[in-house]
Design a protein around this motif. Structure first.
Motif, PDB file in Angstrom:
ATOM      1  N   ALA A  57       2.266   5.920  -7.818  1.00  0.00           N
ATOM      2  CA  ALA A  57       2.823   5.069  -6.761  1.00  0.00           C
ATOM      3  C   ALA A  57       3.038   5.873  -5.482  1.00  0.00           C
ATOM      4  CB  ALA A  57       4.134   4.444  -7.224  1.00  0.00           C
ATOM      5  N   ASN A  58       3.587   7.079  -5.617  1.00  0.00           N
ATOM      6  CA  ASN A  58       3.848   7.929  -4.471  1.00  0.00           C
ATOM      7  C   ASN A  58       2.547   8.267  -3.757  1.00  0.00           C
ATOM      8  OD1 ASN A  58       4.482  10.044  -2.713  1.00  0.00           O
ATOM      9  ND2 ASN A  58       5.930  10.975  -4.123  1.00  0.00           N
ATOM     10  N   THR A  60      -0.403   6.782  -3.995  1.00  0.00           N
ATOM     11  CA  THR A  60      -1.082   5.583  -3.484  1.00  0.00           C
ATOM     12  C   THR A  60      -0.475   5.161  -2.154  1.00  0.00           C
ATOM     13  OG1 THR A  60      -1.669   4.869  -5.719  1.00  0.00           O
ATOM     14  CG2 THR A  60      -1.691   3.182  -4.011  1.00  0.00           C
ATOM     15  N   ALA A  61       0.843   5.229  -2.025  1.00  0.00           N
ATOM     16  CA  ALA A  61       1.494   4.910  -0.750  1.00  0.00           C
ATOM     17  C   ALA A  61       1.045   5.891   0.338  1.00  0.00           C
ATOM     18  CB  ALA A  61       3.010   4.941  -0.909  1.00  0.00           C
ATOM     19  N   ALA A  64      -2.522   5.039   1.345  1.00  0.00           N
ATOM     20  CA  ALA A  64      -2.569   3.797   2.129  1.00  0.00           C
ATOM     21  C   ALA A  64      -2.199   4.063   3.580  1.00  0.00           C
ATOM     22  CB  ALA A  64      -1.628   2.760   1.518  1.00  0.00           C
ATOM     23  N   ILE A  65      -1.192   4.892   3.806  1.00  0.00           N
ATOM     24  CA  ILE A  65      -0.761   5.217   5.168  1.00  0.00           C
ATOM     25  C   ILE A  65      -1.875   5.958   5.905  1.00  0.00           C
ATOM     26  CG2 ILE A  65       0.880   6.595   6.543  1.00  0.00           C
ATOM     27  CD1 ILE A  65       2.223   4.194   5.261  1.00  0.00           C
ATOM     28  N   THR A  73      -4.111  -3.720  -0.418  1.00  0.00           N
ATOM     29  CA  THR A  73      -2.714  -4.091  -0.193  1.00  0.00           C
ATOM     30  C   THR A  73      -1.920  -3.727  -1.446  1.00  0.00           C
ATOM     31  OG1 THR A  73      -2.945  -6.294  -1.145  1.00  0.00           O
ATOM     32  CG2 THR A  73      -3.438  -6.062   1.233  1.00  0.00           C
ATOM     33  N   PRO A  74      -0.596  -3.634  -1.340  1.00  0.00           N
ATOM     34  CA  PRO A  74       0.197  -3.368  -2.544  1.00  0.00           C
ATOM     35  C   PRO A  74      -0.057  -4.391  -3.655  1.00  0.00           C
ATOM     36  CG  PRO A  74       1.542  -3.042  -0.602  1.00  0.00           C
ATOM     37  CD  PRO A  74       0.231  -3.632  -0.131  1.00  0.00           C
TER      38      PRO A  74
END
Length: 112
Positions: A57-58, A60-61, A64-65, A73-74
């Motif tokens: 999750a960390n 992937t965020a 994405a940025i 998208t999430p």
């Protein structure tokens, strides 16, 4: 122990995406190796899975940025994860089915 990551979905159409996809599978195999080493150290598989979800999750965020437009998208990431989780849960469930009497006999003979 979990085994190497394999392909539950079709490969992407474009060469760049396919290259990223193939690199992603290689990285997934490295992460499975890491997880297996933690299991060999006696760490609870639930704790290993929790750590891997947090890291995924960390990162992937972070991706994405930095990727900007065109990144999932999430909701799409969650949908993709759910699809992979269902696929692998089914695979591991099949692997865990109890052996039949004949399979037990064959294993016994192999080990003698």
């Amino acid at each position: 122990m979990p085994h190497d990551h394999d392909e539950p979905h079709t490969t992407p159409d474009t060469a760049g995406e396919e290259s990223n996809h193939e690199m992603g599978l290689g990285i997934a195999n490295e992460l499975i190796g890491f997880a297996n080493s933690k299991l060999e150290q006696g760490i609870d598989p639930v704790a290993v899975a929790d750590g891997m979800r947090h890291a995924a999750a960390n990162f992937t965020a972070f991706a994405a940025i930095h990727a900007g437009e065109g990144f999932l998208t999430p909701e799409q990431v969650a949908q993709e994860f759910n699809g992979m989780l269902s696929y692998y849960a089914e695979r591991h469930n099949v692997e865990q089915k109890p052996m039949t009497g004949l399979e037990k006999l064959v294993e016994t003979v192999k080990n003698e």
